[in-house]
Scaffold this motif. Structure first.
Motif, PDB file in Angstrom:
ATOM      1  N   ARG A   2     -22.559  12.261  75.544  1.00 19.40           N
ATOM      2  CA  ARG A   2     -21.959  13.542  75.204  1.00 19.40           C
ATOM      3  C   ARG A   2     -20.441  13.426  75.137  1.00 19.40           C
ATOM      4  O   ARG A   2     -19.843  12.632  75.882  1.00 19.40           O
ATOM      5  N   SER A   3     -19.816  14.224  74.262  1.00 17.21           N
ATOM      6  CA  SER A   3     -18.369  14.123  74.066  1.00 17.21           C
ATOM      7  C   SER A   3     -17.611  14.446  75.353  1.00 17.21           C
ATOM      8  O   SER A   3     -16.577  13.824  75.649  1.00 17.21           O
ATOM      9  N   GLU A   4     -18.137  15.405  76.127  1.00 16.69           N
ATOM     10  CA  GLU A   4     -17.476  15.759  77.392  1.00 16.69           C
ATOM     11  C   GLU A   4     -17.442  14.560  78.345  1.00 16.69           C
ATOM     12  O   GLU A   4     -16.418  14.266  78.964  1.00 16.69           O
ATOM     13  N   THR A   5     -18.569  13.853  78.426  1.00 21.63           N
ATOM     14  CA  THR A   5     -18.639  12.674  79.299  1.00 21.63           C
ATOM     15  C   THR A   5     -17.768  11.551  78.754  1.00 21.63           C
ATOM     16  O   THR A   5     -17.085  10.858  79.516  1.00 21.63           O
ATOM     17  N   ALA A   6     -17.791  11.370  77.415  1.00 20.49           N
ATOM     18  CA  ALA A   6     -16.972  10.314  76.806  1.00 20.49           C
ATOM     19  C   ALA A   6     -15.493  10.553  77.067  1.00 20.49           C
ATOM     20  O   ALA A   6     -14.741   9.609  77.364  1.00 20.49           O
ATOM     21  N   ASN A   7     -15.066  11.812  76.985  1.00 22.78           N
ATOM     22  CA  ASN A   7     -13.659  12.133  77.257  1.00 22.78           C
ATOM     23  C   ASN A   7     -13.299  11.831  78.711  1.00 22.78           C
ATOM     24  O   ASN A   7     -12.214  11.325  79.005  1.00 22.78           O
ATOM     25  N   LEU A   8     -14.237  12.156  79.619  1.00 19.25           N
ATOM     26  CA  LEU A   8     -13.992  11.898  81.035  1.00 19.25           C
ATOM     27  C   LEU A   8     -13.907  10.404  81.308  1.00 19.25           C
ATOM     28  O   LEU A   8     -13.060   9.940  82.093  1.00 19.25           O
ATOM     29  N   VAL A   9     -14.767   9.633  80.648  1.00 24.51           N
ATOM     30  CA  VAL A   9     -14.739   8.171  80.811  1.00 24.51           C
ATOM     31  C   VAL A   9     -13.392   7.627  80.355  1.00 24.51           C
ATOM     32  O   VAL A   9     -12.785   6.786  81.034  1.00 24.51           O
ATOM     33  N   ASP A  10     -12.913   8.089  79.204  1.00 24.87           N
ATOM     34  CA  ASP A  10     -11.608   7.636  78.706  1.00 24.87           C
ATOM     35  C   ASP A  10     -10.496   8.021  79.687  1.00 24.87           C
ATOM     36  O   ASP A  10      -9.564   7.243  79.933  1.00 24.87           O
ATOM     37  N   GLU A  11     -10.599   9.225  80.225  1.00 27.39           N
ATOM     38  CA  GLU A  11      -9.599   9.713  81.174  1.00 27.39           C
ATOM     39  C   GLU A  11      -9.549   8.821  82.421  1.00 27.39           C
ATOM     40  O   GLU A  11      -8.479   8.447  82.909  1.00 27.39           O
ATOM     41  N   ILE A  12     -10.732   8.472  82.929  1.00 27.80           N
ATOM     42  CA  ILE A  12     -10.806   7.652  84.138  1.00 27.80           C
ATOM     43  C   ILE A  12     -10.326   6.229  83.854  1.00 27.80           C
ATOM     44  O   ILE A  12      -9.637   5.620  84.679  1.00 27.80           O
ATOM     45  N   GLN A  91     -33.726  11.487  80.807  1.00 25.29           N
ATOM     46  CA  GLN A  91     -32.618  12.410  81.040  1.00 25.29           C
ATOM     47  C   GLN A  91     -32.166  12.440  82.500  1.00 25.29           C
ATOM     48  O   GLN A  91     -30.992  12.662  82.796  1.00 25.29           O
ATOM     49  N   ALA A  92     -33.095  12.193  83.425  1.00 24.33           N
ATOM     50  CA  ALA A  92     -32.743  12.203  84.853  1.00 24.33           C
ATOM     51  C   ALA A  92     -31.730  11.109  85.165  1.00 24.33           C
ATOM     52  O   ALA A  92     -30.781  11.319  85.932  1.00 24.33           O
ATOM     53  N   VAL A  93     -31.938   9.926  84.563  1.00 25.52           N
ATOM     54  CA  VAL A  93     -31.003   8.823  84.774  1.00 25.52           C
ATOM     55  C   VAL A  93     -29.641   9.168  84.193  1.00 25.52           C
ATOM     56  O   VAL A  93     -28.596   8.906  84.803  1.00 25.52           O
ATOM     57  N   VAL A  94     -29.641   9.771  83.000  1.00 25.59           N
ATOM     58  CA  VAL A  94     -28.385  10.160  82.349  1.00 25.59           C
ATOM     59  C   VAL A  94     -27.622  11.152  83.214  1.00 25.59           C
ATOM     60  O   VAL A  94     -26.411  10.999  83.450  1.00 25.59           O
ATOM     61  N   GLU A  95     -28.310  12.170  83.724  1.00 25.00           N
ATOM     62  CA  GLU A  95     -27.638  13.199  84.528  1.00 25.00           C
ATOM     63  C   GLU A  95     -27.104  12.633  85.838  1.00 25.00           C
ATOM     64  O   GLU A  95     -26.025  13.010  86.294  1.00 25.00           O
ATOM     65  N   GLU A  96     -27.851  11.736  86.427  1.00 25.03           N
ATOM     66  CA  GLU A  96     -27.400  11.124  87.684  1.00 25.03           C
ATOM     67  C   GLU A  96     -26.144  10.289  87.462  1.00 25.03           C
ATOM     68  O   GLU A  96     -25.204  10.331  88.265  1.00 25.03           O
ATOM     69  N   ALA A  97     -26.116   9.537  86.369  1.00 26.18           N
ATOM     70  CA  ALA A  97     -24.953   8.704  86.066  1.00 26.18           C
ATOM     71  C   ALA A  97     -23.738   9.571  85.715  1.00 26.18           C
ATOM     72  O   ALA A  97     -22.606   9.256  86.108  1.00 26.18           O
ATOM     73  N   GLU A  98     -23.971  10.677  84.984  1.00 23.54           N
ATOM     74  CA  GLU A  98     -22.860  11.582  84.652  1.00 23.54           C
ATOM     75  C   GLU A  98     -22.275  12.211  85.916  1.00 23.54           C
ATOM     76  O   GLU A  98     -21.054  12.371  86.034  1.00 23.54           O
ATOM     77  N   ALA A  99     -23.134  12.568  86.864  1.00 25.96           N
ATOM     78  CA  ALA A  99     -22.656  13.136  88.129  1.00 25.96           C
ATOM     79  C   ALA A  99     -21.822  12.117  88.904  1.00 25.96           C
ATOM     80  O   ALA A  99     -20.799  12.460  89.512  1.00 25.96           O
ATOM     81  N   ALA A 100     -22.252  10.858  88.862  1.00 22.83           N
ATOM     82  CA  ALA A 100     -21.507   9.806  89.558  1.00 22.83           C
ATOM     83  C   ALA A 100     -20.129   9.607  88.931  1.00 22.83           C
ATOM     84  O   ALA A 100     -19.141   9.382  89.633  1.00 22.83           O
ATOM     85  N   ILE A 101     -20.061   9.719  87.604  1.00 28.47           N
ATOM     86  CA  ILE A 101     -18.772   9.572  86.915  1.00 28.47           C
ATOM     87  C   ILE A 101     -17.850  10.732  87.272  1.00 28.47           C
ATOM     88  O   ILE A 101     -16.652  10.540  87.508  1.00 28.47           O
ATOM     89  N   ARG A 102     -18.403  11.943  87.342  1.00 32.79           N
ATOM     90  CA  ARG A 102     -17.575  13.088  87.731  1.00 32.79           C
ATOM     91  C   ARG A 102     -17.034  12.910  89.147  1.00 32.79           C
ATOM     92  O   ARG A 102     -15.897  13.287  89.443  1.00 32.79           O
ATOM     93  N   ALA A 103     -17.852  12.324  90.015  1.00 34.27           N
ATOM     94  CA  ALA A 103     -17.426  12.101  91.405  1.00 34.27           C
ATOM     95  C   ALA A 103     -16.274  11.104  91.483  1.00 34.27           C
ATOM     96  O   ALA A 103     -15.477  11.139  92.433  1.00 34.27           O
ATOM     97  N   LEU A 104     -16.176  10.223  90.484  1.00 30.95           N
ATOM     98  CA  LEU A 104     -15.090   9.244  90.488  1.00 30.95           C
ATOM     99  C   LEU A 104     -13.720   9.899  90.375  1.00 30.95           C
ATOM    100  O   LEU A 104     -12.711   9.323  90.808  1.00 30.95           O
TER     101      LEU A 104
END
Length: 377
Positions: A2-12, A91-104
């Protein structure tokens, strides 16, 4: 992804890159390799003091390098999990990984502060002086408000505060005071608070309820340990003793136990009246003087390193750094960073972290871009 996650990855990724730059990554890795090799040498502990200093430096470098490597590895692992989950429709794996990235984000913000507080003396305890400006009772009352503000801030961070000396005002407030703040990174947090603080309010001491502007100065300098040698010839100082001031009663000293030391070459003056013993007050005053001279050296190094900064003259040591307006509107504004609060009472109750973080970030960076890490918070 998702673009929101991709932007966060670039930010981190950008934040991790900036952290490496703050940390001078290549030099840090080389230095750790040297320290690891030195730690294996048989003669290391021939000089226990040097060995302890080396091991402390080694531990700090190792912790910082490992932390940044872990952040980078965690980001890469979770990006791979997202891609794998999307390929397999899990989708469960995707959501778990996205949550971990947000926690970073939170972990990087914490690491940023550790980086900002990695200066030579940042981890030390610190002395903090408050001096009332011209203006009599108004400024003396303002000085006492500032003293309370920093005491409350320290208490919020579970730091210990010891009052070393206080000169009471004639009617209210204080002419000056020195406190010792003990706690992790006490000097690192407080070091950018040195300067002139301005208060605008309706004076409680004016029967005509007019608005007054008051000034008080704050000076912060680190406690130094035995690993830092500061030699002061006795011929360079003048030592005076006097009777400690107090509010009256049984605890007022009746002997000249308070000590004032003046360093003649620099004009620096320190004083202590905490103990009843002149000997103990003299020892504490000598420690304070060594700390002030060490802080002067740190200041010279910083000014030399930042000589090219055009803004240096505006935000330099001893200049006005912050305004506190209580009337006709409510606003606290840091004149160096532009950080504001519309709740002056909260600030005066010790909520200073936002101001400190911004000034630390500005002081460390000295160039555009480095402040971007703070946006992650």
């Amino acid at each position: 992804m998702r673009s929101e996650t991709a932007n966060l990855v670039d930010e981190i990724k950008q934040a991790i890159s900036l952290l490496r730059r703050y940390f001078d990554w290549d030099e840090a890795v080389k230095r750790l390799e040297y320290l690891n090799a030195r730690a294996e040498e048989a003669d290391l502990w021939n000089d226990p003091q040097e060995a302890q200093q080396l091991m402390r430096e080694r531990q700090t470098l190792e912790e910082n390098i490992n932390a940044i490597n872990t952040l980078s590895q965690s980001l890469n692992d979770n990006v791979e999990l997202i891609m794998l989950g999307e390929e397999e429709g899990d989708q469960a794996v995707v959501e778990e990984a996205e949550a971990a990235i947000r926690a970073l984000r939170g972990e990087i913000a914490a690491r940023q502060m550790e980086t900002l507080l990695s200066g030579e003396a940042d981890g030390n305890d610190t002395y903090l002086e408050v001096h009332a400006g011209a203006g009599g009772t108004e400024s003396q009352d303002w000085a006492s408000m500032l003293l309370r503000m920093y005491t409350r801030w320290a208490e919020r961070r579970n730091m210990k505060v010891e009052v070393l000396e206080v000169h009471e005002g004639e009617e209210a407030g204080i002419k000056s005071a020195t406190i010792l703040v003990k706690g992790r990174n006490a000097y690192g947090w407080l070091k950018t608070e040195s300067g002139v603080h301005r208060l605008v309010r309706i004076s409680p001491f004016d029967s005509n309820a007019r608005r007054h502007t008051s000034f008080a100065s704050v000076w912060v300098y680190p406690v130094i340990d035995d690993s830092i040698e500061i030699t002061i010839p006795e011929s360079d100082v003048r030592i005076d003793t006097y009777r400690a001031s107090g509010a009256g009663g049984q605890h007022v000293n009746t002997t000249d136990s308070a000590v004032r030391i003046t360093h003649i070459p620099t004009g620096i003056v320190v004083q202590c009246q905490r103990e009843r013993s002149q000997h103990k007050n003299r020892a504490t005053a000598w420690d304070m003087l060594r700390a002030r001279l060490y802080e002067e050296e740190l200041k010279k190094r910083e000014e030399a390193a930042n000589a090219a900064e055009s803004s240096k003259g505006e935000i330099g040591w001893g200049h006005q750094i912050r305004s506190y307006v209580l009337q006709p509107y409510q606003l606290v504004k840091d004149l160096r960073t532009g950080v504001e609060s519309t709740s002056p009472q909260d600030v005066l109750d010790g909520e200073l972290d936002d101001f400190m973080k911004a000034s630390l970030s500005q002081r460390v960076s000295g160039e555009s871009g480095k402040g971007e890490i703070a946006d992650l918070e």
